[in-house]
Design a protein around this motif. Structure first.
Motif, PDB file in Angstrom:
ATOM      1  N   ARG A   1       4.364   1.604   4.888  1.00  0.00           N
ATOM      2  CA  ARG A   1       5.136   1.470   3.651  1.00  0.00           C
ATOM      3  C   ARG A   1       4.583   2.405   2.572  1.00  0.00           C
ATOM      4  O   ARG A   1       3.382   2.606   2.486  1.00  0.00           O
ATOM      5  CB  ARG A   1       5.071   0.027   3.145  1.00  0.00           C
ATOM      6  N   PRO A   2       5.453   2.957   1.748  1.00  0.00           N
ATOM      7  CA  PRO A   2       4.965   3.773   0.625  1.00  0.00           C
ATOM      8  C   PRO A   2       4.084   2.930  -0.297  1.00  0.00           C
ATOM      9  O   PRO A   2       4.290   1.720  -0.427  1.00  0.00           O
ATOM     10  CB  PRO A   2       6.256   4.219  -0.080  1.00  0.00           C
ATOM     11  N   GLY A   3       3.117   3.558  -0.937  1.00  0.00           N
ATOM     12  CA  GLY A   3       2.227   2.847  -1.843  1.00  0.00           C
ATOM     13  C   GLY A   3       2.115   3.559  -3.181  1.00  0.00           C
ATOM     14  O   GLY A   3       2.709   4.628  -3.386  1.00  0.00           O
ATOM     15  N   PRO A   4       1.341   2.990  -4.087  1.00  0.00           N
ATOM     16  CA  PRO A   4       1.225   3.563  -5.438  1.00  0.00           C
ATOM     17  C   PRO A   4       0.402   4.842  -5.494  1.00  0.00           C
ATOM     18  O   PRO A   4       0.469   5.569  -6.480  1.00  0.00           O
ATOM     19  CB  PRO A   4       0.540   2.443  -6.234  1.00  0.00           C
ATOM     20  N   LEU A   5      -0.385   5.109  -4.457  1.00  0.00           N
ATOM     21  CA  LEU A   5      -1.223   6.304  -4.455  1.00  0.00           C
ATOM     22  C   LEU A   5      -0.587   7.393  -3.596  1.00  0.00           C
ATOM     23  O   LEU A   5       0.213   7.118  -2.711  1.00  0.00           O
ATOM     24  CB  LEU A   5      -2.613   5.986  -3.896  1.00  0.00           C
ATOM     25  N   ASP A   6      -0.961   8.605  -3.865  1.00  0.00           N
ATOM     26  CA  ASP A   6      -0.592   9.742  -3.019  1.00  0.00           C
ATOM     27  C   ASP A   6      -1.649  10.800  -3.259  1.00  0.00           C
ATOM     28  O   ASP A   6      -1.471  11.708  -4.076  1.00  0.00           O
ATOM     29  CB  ASP A   6       0.806  10.260  -3.360  1.00  0.00           C
ATOM     30  N   LEU A   7      -2.756  10.671  -2.553  1.00  0.00           N
ATOM     31  CA  LEU A   7      -3.856  11.578  -2.841  1.00  0.00           C
ATOM     32  C   LEU A   7      -4.619  11.937  -1.570  1.00  0.00           C
ATOM     33  O   LEU A   7      -4.582  11.229  -0.567  1.00  0.00           O
ATOM     34  CB  LEU A   7      -4.800  10.980  -3.885  1.00  0.00           C
TER      35      LEU A   7
END
Length: 254
Positions: free
Chosen positions: A220-226
């Motif tokens: 699932r997509p989450g709040p971070l993208d790093l």
């Protein structure tokens, strides 16, 4: 016949902290005042006379900060509500809840320093990770133990280099954590009561524990993208500052 799995972590003992001491210092010298905090309690720092550590700020400025320690298996957390811009840890501003470590220095503008000392005098068995049903068969060495920050850093970087998708489940210093990867990038993180970037920092500062990677085709997509590499290069403080700046500008943080 040797196994491709990592070594068993059943019954491994892990040292934990059971006492935090704050030593007041001025001009680099200890002034003799010390405050102690045990797990399960909170130490209040502020300008209010009822605070455990009372400070006086110029111009009648207010400060309301605290060190909360949920349990001996977790790091004490420093946070500030009022006057947080005046509070720094190792000369970096406090943004959100910051896990404290032995040897750090808390500086409150114009009032001197509070030196952090953690006492280790107890041992606990490291909890065993629950069995995980994998959707995608894992390659060899998808679980194991780590006994240093460098070793854990290599695990994280290895997942990024391999563009892995799935959930890295850990027990870090006796505390459970989960980091979600999507194509090698971190999209979510949780560690104890912390989530997001603060949880990732809590994991990074861990010293020993166990890990297992649960491979997935889709997460699932989450709040971070790093990138872990970017996180290790810039550090928690700089990334937190950038996220706070984006929030103040009215944009959602990456």
């Amino acid at each position: 016949m040797s196994s491709s799995r990592g070594p068993s972590h059943r019954g491994r003992a892990t040292l934990i902290h059971d006492l935090l001491r704050l030593h007041a210092a001025h001009d680099g010298a200890d002034d003799g005042r010390t405050w102690e905090l045990r797990p399960g309690r909170t130490l209040h720092i502020g300008t209010h006379p009822a605070s455990d550590v009372v400070v006086e700020l110029e111009g009648g400025a207010e400060l309301q900060a605290q060190v909360a320690w949920a349990s001996a298996q977790r790091a004490p957390l420093l946070s500030a509500r009022r006057g947080w811009r005046r509070v720094r840890v190792d000369d970096r501003p406090v943004l959100g809840a910051i896990p404290l470590r032995h040897g750090q220095v808390i500086t409150i503008e114009g009032t001197g320093e509070l030196r952090v000392a953690m006492v280790r005098s107890a041992a606990l068995d490291l909890p065993e990770l629950e069995p995980i049903d994998l959707i995608v068969p894992p390659p060899p060495q998808d679980d194991g133990l780590f006994a240093s920050r460098v070793w854990l850093r290599n695990v994280l970087l290895g997942l990024e280099r391999a563009d892995r998708t799935g959930i890295l489940r850990l027990v870090v210093d006796g505390q459970t954590a989960a980091i979600t990867f999507d194509g090698g990038r971190v999209v979510d993180a949780a560690c104890g009561d912390l989530v997001g970037l603060a949880a990732l920092e809590q994991v990074r500062t861990g010293t020993s524990g166990a890990w297992r990677f649960e491979a997935r085709r889709v997460v699932r997509p989450g709040p971070l993208d790093l990138s872990i590499r970017e996180f290790l290069r810039l550090g928690y403080w700089e990334l937190a500052r950038r996220r706070a700046t984006r929030s103040d500008a009215g944009t959602s943080p990456a």
